[in-house]
Motif scaffolding. Sequence first.
Motif, PDB file in Angstrom:
ATOM      1  N   TRP A   1      10.862  33.279 -13.691  1.00  0.00           N
ATOM      2  CA  TRP A   1       9.458  33.351 -13.235  1.00  0.00           C
ATOM      3  C   TRP A   1       8.555  32.424 -14.031  1.00  0.00           C
ATOM      4  CZ3 TRP A   1       4.652  35.368 -15.021  1.00  0.00           C
ATOM      5  CH2 TRP A   1       3.707  35.631 -14.017  1.00  0.00           C
TER       6      TRP A   1
ATOM      7  N   ASN B   1      -0.393  29.716 -32.641  1.00  0.00           N
ATOM      8  CA  ASN B   1      -1.010  30.895 -33.263  1.00  0.00           C
ATOM      9  C   ASN B   1      -0.066  32.080 -33.351  1.00  0.00           C
ATOM     10  OD1 ASN B   1      -3.575  29.738 -33.680  1.00  0.00           O
ATOM     11  ND2 ASN B   1      -4.000  29.933 -31.495  1.00  0.00           N
TER      12      ASN B   1
ATOM     13  N   LEU C   1       2.222  28.219 -18.479  1.00  0.00           N
ATOM     14  CA  LEU C   1       2.826  29.058 -17.443  1.00  0.00           C
ATOM     15  C   LEU C   1       2.648  28.493 -16.034  1.00  0.00           C
ATOM     16  CD1 LEU C   1       4.249  31.917 -17.285  1.00  0.00           C
ATOM     17  CD2 LEU C   1       2.010  32.800 -16.620  1.00  0.00           C
TER      18      LEU C   1
ATOM     19  N   TYR D   1     -13.383  32.479 -13.186  1.00  0.00           N
ATOM     20  CA  TYR D   1     -12.754  33.092 -14.370  1.00  0.00           C
ATOM     21  C   TYR D   1     -11.697  32.081 -14.814  1.00  0.00           C
ATOM     22  CZ  TYR D   1     -10.717  36.560 -17.501  1.00  0.00           C
ATOM     23  OH  TYR D   1     -10.265  37.229 -18.619  1.00  0.00           O
TER      24      TYR D   1
ATOM     25  N   ALA E   1      -4.694  36.565 -34.960  1.00  0.00           N
ATOM     26  CA  ALA E   1      -4.939  36.176 -33.564  1.00  0.00           C
ATOM     27  C   ALA E   1      -3.659  36.031 -32.759  1.00  0.00           C
ATOM     28  CB  ALA E   1      -5.717  34.864 -33.529  1.00  0.00           C
TER      29      ALA E   1
ATOM     30  N   GLY F   1      -5.897  36.290 -29.682  1.00  0.00           N
ATOM     31  CA  GLY F   1      -6.747  35.088 -29.683  1.00  0.00           C
ATOM     32  C   GLY F   1      -6.868  34.472 -28.301  1.00  0.00           C
TER      33      GLY F   1
ATOM     34  N   GLY G   1      -1.616  30.379 -27.584  1.00  0.00           N
ATOM     35  CA  GLY G   1      -1.149  31.754 -27.740  1.00  0.00           C
ATOM     36  C   GLY G   1       0.195  31.860 -27.047  1.00  0.00           C
TER      37      GLY G   1
ATOM     38  N   THR H   1      -1.672  36.980 -26.325  1.00  0.00           N
ATOM     39  CA  THR H   1      -2.160  37.092 -27.707  1.00  0.00           C
ATOM     40  C   THR H   1      -3.612  37.559 -27.741  1.00  0.00           C
ATOM     41  OG1 THR H   1      -2.958  34.800 -27.863  1.00  0.00           O
ATOM     42  CG2 THR H   1      -0.644  35.206 -28.475  1.00  0.00           C
TER      43      THR H   1
ATOM     44  N   ALA I   1       0.349  30.678 -23.986  1.00  0.00           N
ATOM     45  CA  ALA I   1       0.198  29.620 -22.966  1.00  0.00           C
ATOM     46  C   ALA I   1       0.327  30.198 -21.564  1.00  0.00           C
ATOM     47  CB  ALA I   1       1.186  28.479 -23.196  1.00  0.00           C
TER      48      ALA I   1
ATOM     49  N   GLN J   1      -5.021  24.408 -20.059  1.00  0.00           N
ATOM     50  CA  GLN J   1      -6.159  24.764 -20.924  1.00  0.00           C
ATOM     51  C   GLN J   1      -5.826  24.634 -22.410  1.00  0.00           C
ATOM     52  OE1 GLN J   1      -5.365  26.344 -18.103  1.00  0.00           O
ATOM     53  NE2 GLN J   1      -7.065  27.460 -17.199  1.00  0.00           N
TER      54      GLN J   1
ATOM     55  N   GLY K   1     -14.052  26.854 -32.108  1.00  0.00           N
ATOM     56  CA  GLY K   1     -13.242  27.276 -33.244  1.00  0.00           C
ATOM     57  C   GLY K   1     -11.932  27.884 -32.786  1.00  0.00           C
ATOM     58  N   ILE K   2     -10.980  27.913 -33.717  1.00  0.00           N
ATOM     59  CA  ILE K   2      -9.709  28.604 -33.476  1.00  0.00           C
ATOM     60  C   ILE K   2      -9.835  29.964 -34.161  1.00  0.00           C
ATOM     61  CG2 ILE K   2      -7.215  28.580 -33.894  1.00  0.00           C
ATOM     62  CD1 ILE K   2      -7.588  26.091 -32.465  1.00  0.00           C
TER      63      ILE K   2
ATOM     64  N   THR L   1      -6.643  35.960 -25.192  1.00  0.00           N
ATOM     65  CA  THR L   1      -7.494  36.676 -24.217  1.00  0.00           C
ATOM     66  C   THR L   1      -8.936  36.746 -24.716  1.00  0.00           C
ATOM     67  OG1 THR L   1      -7.199  38.945 -24.984  1.00  0.00           O
ATOM     68  CG2 THR L   1      -5.517  38.093 -23.487  1.00  0.00           C
TER      69      THR L   1
HETATM   70  C1  LIG Z   1       1.020  38.126 -15.834  1.00  0.00           C
HETATM   71  C2  LIG Z   1      -0.398  37.910 -16.307  1.00  0.00           C
HETATM   72  C3  LIG Z   1      -1.298  38.949 -16.224  1.00  0.00           C
HETATM   73  C4  LIG Z   1      -2.616  38.758 -16.659  1.00  0.00           C
HETATM   74  N1  LIG Z   1      -3.488  39.795 -16.581  1.00  0.00           N
HETATM   75  C5  LIG Z   1      -4.749  39.623 -16.998  1.00  0.00           C
HETATM   76  C6  LIG Z   1      -5.682  40.699 -16.993  1.00  0.00           C
HETATM   77  O1  LIG Z   1      -5.361  41.819 -16.594  1.00  0.00           O
HETATM   78  N2  LIG Z   1      -6.945  40.463 -17.432  1.00  0.00           N
HETATM   79  C7  LIG Z   1      -7.314  39.229 -17.915  1.00  0.00           C
HETATM   80  O2  LIG Z   1      -8.451  39.063 -18.320  1.00  0.00           O
HETATM   81  N3  LIG Z   1      -6.458  38.217 -17.934  1.00  0.00           N
HETATM   82  C8  LIG Z   1      -5.200  38.386 -17.497  1.00  0.00           C
HETATM   83  N4  LIG Z   1      -4.341  37.330 -17.547  1.00  0.00           N
HETATM   84  C9  LIG Z   1      -4.839  36.020 -17.987  1.00  0.00           C
HETATM   85  C10 LIG Z   1      -4.824  35.925 -19.511  1.00  0.00           C
HETATM   86  O3  LIG Z   1      -5.791  36.786 -20.087  1.00  0.00           O
HETATM   87  C11 LIG Z   1      -5.160  34.518 -19.979  1.00  0.00           C
HETATM   88  O4  LIG Z   1      -4.336  33.598 -19.366  1.00  0.00           O
HETATM   89  C12 LIG Z   1      -5.025  34.426 -21.500  1.00  0.00           C
HETATM   90  O5  LIG Z   1      -5.694  33.291 -21.958  1.00  0.00           O
HETATM   91  C13 LIG Z   1      -3.580  34.331 -21.899  1.00  0.00           C
HETATM   92  O6  LIG Z   1      -3.421  34.551 -23.274  1.00  0.00           O
HETATM   93  P1  LIG Z   1      -2.483  33.543 -24.069  1.00  0.00           P
HETATM   94  O7  LIG Z   1      -2.202  34.178 -25.379  1.00  0.00           O
HETATM   95  O8  LIG Z   1      -1.341  33.133 -23.256  1.00  0.00           O
HETATM   96  O9  LIG Z   1      -3.532  32.357 -24.255  1.00  0.00           O
HETATM   97  P2  LIG Z   1      -3.282  30.780 -24.039  1.00  0.00           P
HETATM   98  O10 LIG Z   1      -3.034  30.520 -22.600  1.00  0.00           O
HETATM   99  O11 LIG Z   1      -2.277  30.305 -25.018  1.00  0.00           O
HETATM  100  O12 LIG Z   1      -4.718  30.203 -24.438  1.00  0.00           O
HETATM  101  C14 LIG Z   1      -5.809  30.307 -23.574  1.00  0.00           C
HETATM  102  C15 LIG Z   1      -6.897  29.322 -24.018  1.00  0.00           C
HETATM  103  O13 LIG Z   1      -7.436  29.745 -25.258  1.00  0.00           O
HETATM  104  C16 LIG Z   1      -7.155  28.804 -26.280  1.00  0.00           C
HETATM  105  N5  LIG Z   1      -6.692  29.596 -27.413  1.00  0.00           N
HETATM  106  C17 LIG Z   1      -5.509  30.250 -27.559  1.00  0.00           C
HETATM  107  N6  LIG Z   1      -5.502  30.906 -28.722  1.00  0.00           N
HETATM  108  C18 LIG Z   1      -6.693  30.670 -29.314  1.00  0.00           C
HETATM  109  C19 LIG Z   1      -7.285  31.070 -30.546  1.00  0.00           C
HETATM  110  N7  LIG Z   1      -6.641  31.858 -31.400  1.00  0.00           N
HETATM  111  N8  LIG Z   1      -8.536  30.638 -30.836  1.00  0.00           N
HETATM  112  C20 LIG Z   1      -9.214  29.842 -29.982  1.00  0.00           C
HETATM  113  N9  LIG Z   1      -8.692  29.413 -28.816  1.00  0.00           N
HETATM  114  C21 LIG Z   1      -7.450  29.839 -28.486  1.00  0.00           C
HETATM  115  C22 LIG Z   1      -6.087  27.884 -25.748  1.00  0.00           C
HETATM  116  O14 LIG Z   1      -6.192  26.575 -26.295  1.00  0.00           O
HETATM  117  C23 LIG Z   1      -6.397  27.905 -24.262  1.00  0.00           C
HETATM  118  O15 LIG Z   1      -7.429  27.014 -23.986  1.00  0.00           O
HETATM  119  C24 LIG Z   1      -3.025  37.491 -17.147  1.00  0.00           C
HETATM  120  C25 LIG Z   1      -2.105  36.447 -17.229  1.00  0.00           C
HETATM  121  C26 LIG Z   1      -0.791  36.659 -16.830  1.00  0.00           C
HETATM  122  C27 LIG Z   1       0.184  35.533 -16.946  1.00  0.00           C
END
Ligand SMILES: Cc1cc2nc3c(=O)[nH]c(=O)nc-3n(C[C@H](O)[C@H](O)[C@H](O)COP(=O)(O)OP(=O)(O)OC[C@H]3O[C@@H](n4cnc5c(N)ncnc54)[C@H](O)[C@@H]3O)c2cc1C
Length: 455
Positions: free
Chosen positions: A296, A75, A19, A403, A93, A125, A57, A123, A59, A65, A184-185, A127
């Motif tokens: 966006w 995932n 993103l 964070y 996840a 997984g 997830g 996702t 991304a 990351q 781990g995943i 968060t």
């Molecule tokens: C609009 C917006 C609002 C948000 N609001 C909040 C909020 O209110 N509170 C908050 O805490 N965060 C918030 N976030 C941040 C968000 O929690 C993190 O960016 C989160 O990691 C995104 O989840 P994702 O599924 O996109 O994970 P990804 O970005 O895909 O993955 C995050 C990290 O975890 C790893 N990963 C992914 N899946 C797994 C898995 N199953 N097992 C092990 N590792 C894995 C990835 O390799 C990467 O390193 C927000 C983000 C956005 C864009």
Amino acid sequence: MEGVLAVDDASRDAVSADLGNLSSEKPGAVLRPGSARDVAEMIAFCREQGIPVSGRGRAHTTFGQGLSRGLVVENRCLNRIHSLGPDSAEVDAGVLWRDLAEAAYDRSPRLTPPVLTGYTGLTVGGTLSVGGVGGIVGGLRTGLQVDHVRELEVVTGTGNIERCSPTRKSDLFEAVLGGLGQCGIITRATIDLVPARERARTYVLGYTDGDTFFRDLRAVIDRDGVDHVYAEFVAPGSTPTFTLLATAFYDSPAPPDDREILNGLGASPDIQDRGYMDHVLSIDDLIDPLCATEGWDRLVKPWFDTWLPGSKLEDFFADVHPTLTPRDIGPYGAGLIYPQRRSHATRPLPRVPEPHGSEWMFVVDVNTVSETPDPEPGFADSMLARNRRLMSLTRERHGGVLYPIGSVEMTESEWRDHYGDAWDGFRAAKERYDPDHVLTPGPGVFGAPGIAGEV
Ligand SMILES: Cc1cc2nc3c(=O)[nH]c(=O)nc-3n(C[C@H](O)[C@H](O)[C@H](O)COP(=O)(O)OP(=O)(O)OC[C@H]3O[C@@H](n4cnc5c(N)ncnc54)[C@H](O)[C@@H]3O)c2cc1C
């Protein structure tokens, strides 16, 4: 293999950015797993060949990351809700929090996860790997999302499928929750559910005066009847500079007592009353249209996100807020403050600040978004330099702790300092569960990003 291993260009291009649109890495292959066994087999193969692997997830992290030049595990393909019981759910996840929240709310009696991020199209997984702060539900009387997990299924860097919990392989459980995918995943999680209320009443108060805003923020987070609080800020000079959003959940016909909730506050509120799920999805309703109309998701997002000890919030704003210009946030970005009660945050990871005498801690986000997908030359570099500057200032002067969802460059030694007294345990878990450092090179926690070979 129950799923698919894709090596075509289109599949690899589709997962080569996140993103943030600040970094890109085209993987050699993309696994769309059909089961945890698929993930295990591919990780075992990649370990043998020295190929890096990252889980992906949505991304929605912003600085590579989850990118990898080896294998990316999508995932989202593991997206079943396996069971919804009276006080917990077992989910894959790749399930989105939005889908879990909707399924739990459709039950009788209505249920909800106790903590939900502001945007819920993330996702489980993803968060759980960063922490999961209650952006729209939770925080005042709950922990983070990682504090409400009972059990996990995890595929380790050795290609083993493990079940872990606070009482079973607790070292793995603790290293994976908030562990940035290093050990781990996560393939499945059992998550607490709690009774959900029918409606949500949000009091929206605007401020130009910082002193009144911070006084009111501190008053409402401790106020009976208030269930959720967050705040928005913009650069100095715009009105209102701060917006406080305090929400009370209730069942009709017993609405909250407005006078009690607003007693002594220094601004007059706009009151929004809506169904509980409309509240839960209110940030999604802002973001999703922006993706459709403004592209966006393709805009550049050098996000700065830090934890602050409760007692340092005003000092941080006194130092940092006057330095922000409208460009530091942008018309599609946001400045955000989320309160979190410390005593409910129980896991060793993610890292949070020392108490400095306060039961509260806050996440502060300067979530910069460019106006166009190709901002003026130097935009990304200058914002990344700002993030490094802000991070060292807040670390040194305010006891801030990264964070790690945003775009702050970190060296290996900065990561070691970041983990502090949890470093030895985290490194021991890494050596036990991912001894060849195959997993999730993106953040560079245990070495430079993008180590090891190619598919
Ligand atoms: C609009 C917006 C609002 C948000 N609001 C909040 C909020 O209110 N509170 C908050 O805490 N965060 C918030 N976030 C941040 C968000 O929690 C993190 O960016 C989160 O990691 C995104 O989840 P994702 O599924 O996109 O994970 P990804 O970005 O895909 O993955 C995050 C990290 O975890 C790893 N990963 C992914 N899946 C797994 C898995 N199953 N097992 C092990 N590792 C894995 C990835 O390799 C990467 O390193 C927000 C983000 C956005 C864009």
